[in-house]
Design a protein around this motif. Structure first.
Motif, PDB file in Angstrom:
ATOM      1  N   HIS A  93       0.840  -1.195   0.000  1.00 33.10           N
ATOM      2  CA  HIS A  93       0.000   0.000   0.000  1.00 33.10           C
ATOM      3  C   HIS A  93       0.873   1.243   0.000  1.00 33.10           C
ATOM      4  N   PHE A  94       0.446   2.247  -0.762  1.00 36.35           N
ATOM      5  CA  PHE A  94       1.158   3.525  -0.824  1.00 36.35           C
ATOM      6  C   PHE A  94       0.194   4.674  -0.623  1.00 36.35           C
ATOM      7  N   LEU A  95       0.683   5.709   0.003  1.00 36.91           N
ATOM      8  CA  LEU A  95      -0.029   6.969   0.125  1.00 36.91           C
ATOM      9  C   LEU A  95       0.931   8.055  -0.323  1.00 36.91           C
ATOM     10  N   THR A  96       0.470   8.918  -1.222  1.00 38.16           N
ATOM     11  CA  THR A  96       1.281  10.058  -1.656  1.00 38.16           C
ATOM     12  C   THR A  96       0.973  11.238  -0.748  1.00 38.16           C
ATOM     13  N   GLN A 100      -4.291   6.889   7.692  1.00 36.20           N
ATOM     14  CA  GLN A 100      -5.110   7.099   6.498  1.00 36.20           C
ATOM     15  C   GLN A 100      -5.519   5.754   5.902  1.00 36.20           C
ATOM     16  N   PHE A 101      -4.580   4.808   5.873  1.00 38.34           N
ATOM     17  CA  PHE A 101      -4.891   3.465   5.384  1.00 38.34           C
ATOM     18  C   PHE A 101      -6.004   2.830   6.216  1.00 38.34           C
ATOM     19  N   LEU A 102      -5.883   2.892   7.538  1.00 38.83           N
ATOM     20  CA  LEU A 102      -6.870   2.264   8.420  1.00 38.83           C
ATOM     21  C   LEU A 102      -8.246   2.931   8.298  1.00 38.83           C
ATOM     22  N   ILE A 103      -8.258   4.249   8.170  1.00 39.51           N
ATOM     23  CA  ILE A 103      -9.520   4.971   8.009  1.00 39.51           C
ATOM     24  C   ILE A 103     -10.171   4.594   6.682  1.00 39.51           C
ATOM     25  N   HIS A 149       6.139   9.326  -1.320  1.00 41.10           N
ATOM     26  CA  HIS A 149       5.319   8.134  -1.540  1.00 41.10           C
ATOM     27  C   HIS A 149       5.640   7.183  -0.391  1.00 41.10           C
ATOM     28  N   ALA A 150       4.692   7.072   0.538  1.00 43.10           N
ATOM     29  CA  ALA A 150       4.891   6.268   1.745  1.00 43.10           C
ATOM     30  C   ALA A 150       4.350   4.866   1.518  1.00 43.10           C
ATOM     31  N   GLY A 151       5.265   3.897   1.506  1.00 45.38           N
ATOM     32  CA  GLY A 151       4.871   2.496   1.395  1.00 45.38           C
ATOM     33  C   GLY A 151       4.772   1.899   2.778  1.00 45.38           C
ATOM     34  N   ILE A 152       3.687   1.155   3.027  1.00 35.96           N
ATOM     35  CA  ILE A 152       3.546   0.518   4.339  1.00 35.96           C
ATOM     36  C   ILE A 152       3.353  -0.984   4.172  1.00 35.96           C
ATOM     37  N   SER A 159      -3.670  -8.156   7.730  1.00 38.39           N
ATOM     38  CA  SER A 159      -3.114  -9.359   7.115  1.00 38.39           C
ATOM     39  C   SER A 159      -2.807  -9.158   5.646  1.00 38.39           C
ATOM     40  N   ASP A 160      -3.571  -8.296   4.983  1.00 39.74           N
ATOM     41  CA  ASP A 160      -3.332  -8.000   3.572  1.00 39.74           C
ATOM     42  C   ASP A 160      -2.039  -7.212   3.346  1.00 39.74           C
ATOM     43  N   LEU A 161      -1.472  -6.640   4.396  1.00 37.72           N
ATOM     44  CA  LEU A 161      -0.238  -5.852   4.261  1.00 37.72           C
ATOM     45  C   LEU A 161       1.022  -6.657   4.550  1.00 37.72           C
TER      46      LEU A 161
END
Length: 145
Positions: free
Chosen positions: A13-16, A45-48, A82-85, A139-141
């Protein structure tokens, strides 16, 4: 593989996140404390967006209990981050995220670190097991070698 050499394919997952003028310090690059803000923003942001974090009404929330960052090359305004988690460890009540921050289109991270949430019942501040819906999303991450 060290996080310094982590390619973008190592993250699900990435967030810019655009840098802001105020992120730069007197030395002309993003100040080190801002990187932790990027970590926090990317994870929450991913969790929300996944529908498993209600920051206002949620009865169970994740509290940060540990974080760290290594810096490899500078980021500065007006760069895009670009934040990859990814999830490195999914325990009973805690999760350890690994986050890599990529500057613009660079293939290797400018910085990378970790961020640990312990899930707590908001009313009591006591640790509780990670809720099933959250566990499924996390788990998907997980990146398997």
């Amino acid at each position: 593989m060290s996080m310094r050499d982590a390619g973008r394919d190592q993250f699900r997952h990435f967030l810019t996140i655009p840098t802001r003028w105020m992120d730069n310090d007197i030395y002309g690059h993003v100040n080190n404390v801002v990187y932790y803000s990027y970590f926090d923003t990317a994870v929450n942001q991913f969790l929300i967006e996944a529908g498993v974090l209600d920051i206002h009404q949620g009865e169970v929330v994740g509290f940060v209990v540990d974080s760290g960052c290594s810096y490899f090359s500078p980021i500065a305004f007006p760069d895009a981050v670009h934040a990859g988690i990814r999830v490195a460890k999914l325990g009973n009540a805690s999760v350890r995220y690994e986050i890599a921050l990529y500057r613009n289109n660079e293939p290797l991270p400018a910085a990378a670190g970790h961020f640990v949430h312990v899930y707590v019942e908001r009313a009591s501040n006591r640790a509780v097991p990670i809720p099933d819906a959250v566990r499924a999303v996390l788990s998907d991450l997980i990146i398997l070698d």
